[in-house]
Design an enzyme around this catalytic site. Structure first.
Site, PDB file in Angstrom:
ATOM      1  CG  ASP A  90      -1.938   1.666   1.337  1.00 51.31           C
ATOM      2  OD1 ASP A  90      -2.782   0.957   0.537  1.00 51.31           O
ATOM      3  OD2 ASP A  90      -1.679   1.566   2.181  1.00 51.31           O
ATOM      4  CD  GLU A 114      -2.110   2.080  -3.710  1.00 46.15           C
ATOM      5  OE1 GLU A 114      -3.348   2.767  -3.364  1.00 46.15           O
ATOM      6  OE2 GLU A 114      -2.404   2.492  -2.540  1.00 46.15           O
TER       7      GLU A 114
END
Length: 539
Positions: A204, A272
């Site tokens: 993330d 990401e």
């Protein structure tokens, strides 16, 4: 099915994202869980995916629904137990599916023991584990950095008489990656899950790990350059050029350490990259050279504006300039964006054309649960909202709950077969029920069967997984290119409503992919009507 040992399994893989709260509830509490996911793994294997990616299921206060971690090495009771997770891994592997889990390393919950210790005073053993800073002389925050969730990225802590950094919610303090002990603790988290059998990680906000150690202020971003792919247009976050609060060069060395941890296990990572200006270039930087993460997904295909043929050409041109060996992981939808069926106003024919394009592009693929059913964004009332992001910016921005509603398995069920509880954590909306798995499975022409055929086609032609991509060009609404490896394939997709005749490269070509709507080739040309495709093999 037995998984083969292959350290390059990720290359060209199709990864299916599961949002655990919304996949399957096994204990009738209205919230999905790990045991429920185990029940539904055959669906994913039958779809033809290579791996699953589980959004966070760690111990958490759930203020950001698991992206605020209070214990990296345990399962929140809401989702089950570590034993349930081990069952999930074993079952997935038996079905030929690898397992990736979501690691949220840039920040923790303020309920994490590390932060509780850090905020006690300025001299405890974890005093420097988070990004703390003294106020400006007038008592205001140390610089102008903004939070993606709105307002300043700094929160005053009266115990330490300092501000701490939070790029997201105030309850999500940012870790200080300049502290070596923090890096080692996070690498230990990865080792913990690798020993339990995971095959990789989705990382993330991978470009948020380091903040500028001098805490320099961000410059303003001219209005004409603002982009709302990272934060909604109503959020002033888009008013800055984010030079110093993310994308720092020190991140490269940490990613090399992370890759060293992955290597003995043959595991992979996909990062990401949240950056509206330089996403492709950062992705290329993080994945090139074979010594950092294997894949990243930028936001270029998650934009509000529909992806055009020219847009595809521009993406690959930029990526090629940045690093020829960069490896993207493309996705149209995920748990943070409006579903692409709605976002791009697609008909079934349009959605199928974009799917055909996706499986033909060089790179790996992420599919988001329900995408294979053609689910549109769910329309929810304000009273139904759970997402703090949506609640903050309503009604101009409705948040992320519309893409997070439960998966629909059966039409004749209050919650689409997701749960037997009286109330699910988010409602299943009426337009989703006719699109349930039970209604589409085995039905010729359904979106589900198209996805199954598309993934089978990709698997049957390894050149689509790791072959080179050449001659990419856009002519009107048609994007076309060659994929070259053990065989040579020509791919052309009409991403619009205008009929266009396409000339194939020199040579003899045989049309293939009729199951995907591939048009016949005659005399070196093919005519593509609205949303039609051509897939051809060089004879």
């Amino acid at each position: 099915m037995t998984l083969t040992k292959d350290e390059n399994w990720w290359r060209g893989a199709v990864i299916y994202q599961i949002y655990p709260r919304s996949y399957q509830d096994s204990n009738a509490d209205g919230i999905g869980d790990l045991a429920g996911i185990v029940q539904r793994l055959p669906h994913i294997a039958g779809l033809g995916a290579d791996a699953i990616w589980l959004s966070p299921f760690f111990t958490s206060p759930m203020k950001d629904f698991g992206y605020d971690v209070a214990d990296y090495c345990d399962v929140d009771p809401m989702f089950g137990t570590l034993a349930d997770f081990e069952t999930l891994v074993t079952t997935a592997h038996a079905l030929g599916l690898r397992v990736m889990i979501d690691l949220v390393l840039s920040h923790t919950s303020d309920a994490h023991p590390w932060f509780k210790e850090s905020r006690v005073d300025r001299s405890n053993p974890k005093a420097d584990w988070y990004v703390w800073a003294d106020p400006s002389p007038d008592g205001t925050p140390p610089n102008n950095w903004l939070s993606i969730f709105g307002g300043p990225a700094w929160h005053w802590d009266s115990r330490r008489q300092q501000y701490y950094l939070h790029n997201f919610l105030t309850s999500q303090p940012d870790l200080n990656f300049h502290e070596p002990a923090v890096q080692e603790a996070l690498l230990d988290v990865a080792r913990f899950w690798l020993k339990l059998g995971v095959d990789g990680f989705r990382l993330d906000t991978i470009n948020f790990y380091f903040a500028d150690k001098y805490l320099r202020a961000n410059p303003p971003l001219p209005k004409e350059l603002r982009n709302d792919s990272i934060a909604p247009a109503v959020n002033p976050y888009n008013h800055q050029l984010h030079l110093f609060d993310k994308n720092q060069p020190e991140n490269l060395e940490f990613l090399k350490k992370f890759r060293d941890v992955l290597r003995p296990y043959g595991a992979a990572a996909v990062g990401e990259v949240g950056d509206a200006q330089r996403g492709l270039e950062i992705m290329a930087e993080y994945t090139s050279g074979g010594d950092k993460v294997q894949m990243c997904y930028p936001f270029e295909m998650l934009q509000p504006a529909r992806l055009t043929a020219q847009g595809v050409a521009q993406i690959f041109t930029r990526m090629g300039r940045a690093a020829p060996d960069a490896w993207p992981c493309w996705s149209y939808s995920n748990h943070d964006t409006v579903r692409h069926i709605t976002r791009w106003h697609l008909s079934d024919a349009g959605a199928k054309a974009y799917t055909a394009l996706l499986i033909a592009l060089r790179g790996s693929i992420c599919l988001y649960q329900g995408e294979e059913l053609g689910l549109p964004e769910a329309e929810l009332s304000f009273e139904d909202l759970q997402d703090p992001y949506g609640i903050e910016f309503w009604p101009e921005f409705k948040g992320r709950d519309g893409c997070r509603t439960p998966m629909v398995w059966q039409r004749d069920n209050l919650h689409g077969g997701f749960s037997t509880a009286a109330k699910a954590w988010l409602p299943v909306t009426a337009p989703h029920l006719p699109l349930a798995v039970s209604e589409q499975a085995g039905e010729a022409g359904s979106m589900l069967e198209f996805y199954r055929a598309a993934l089978a086609f990709r698997r049957a032609h390894p050149v689509l997984r790791d072959g080179s991509m050449e001659g990419l060009q856009a002519e009107g609404d048609v994007v076309q290119f060659l994929r070259r490896g053990d065989e040579v394939l020509f791919c052309a997709v009409n991403l619009g409503e205008t009929c266009i005749t396409v000339t194939l490269p020199e040579g003899s070509w045989q049309g293939i992919g009729a199951e995907l709507g591939g048009q016949p080739v005659t005399g070196g040309t093919v005519t593509l009507d609205a949303w039609q495709i051509c897939l051809a093999r060089r004879a």
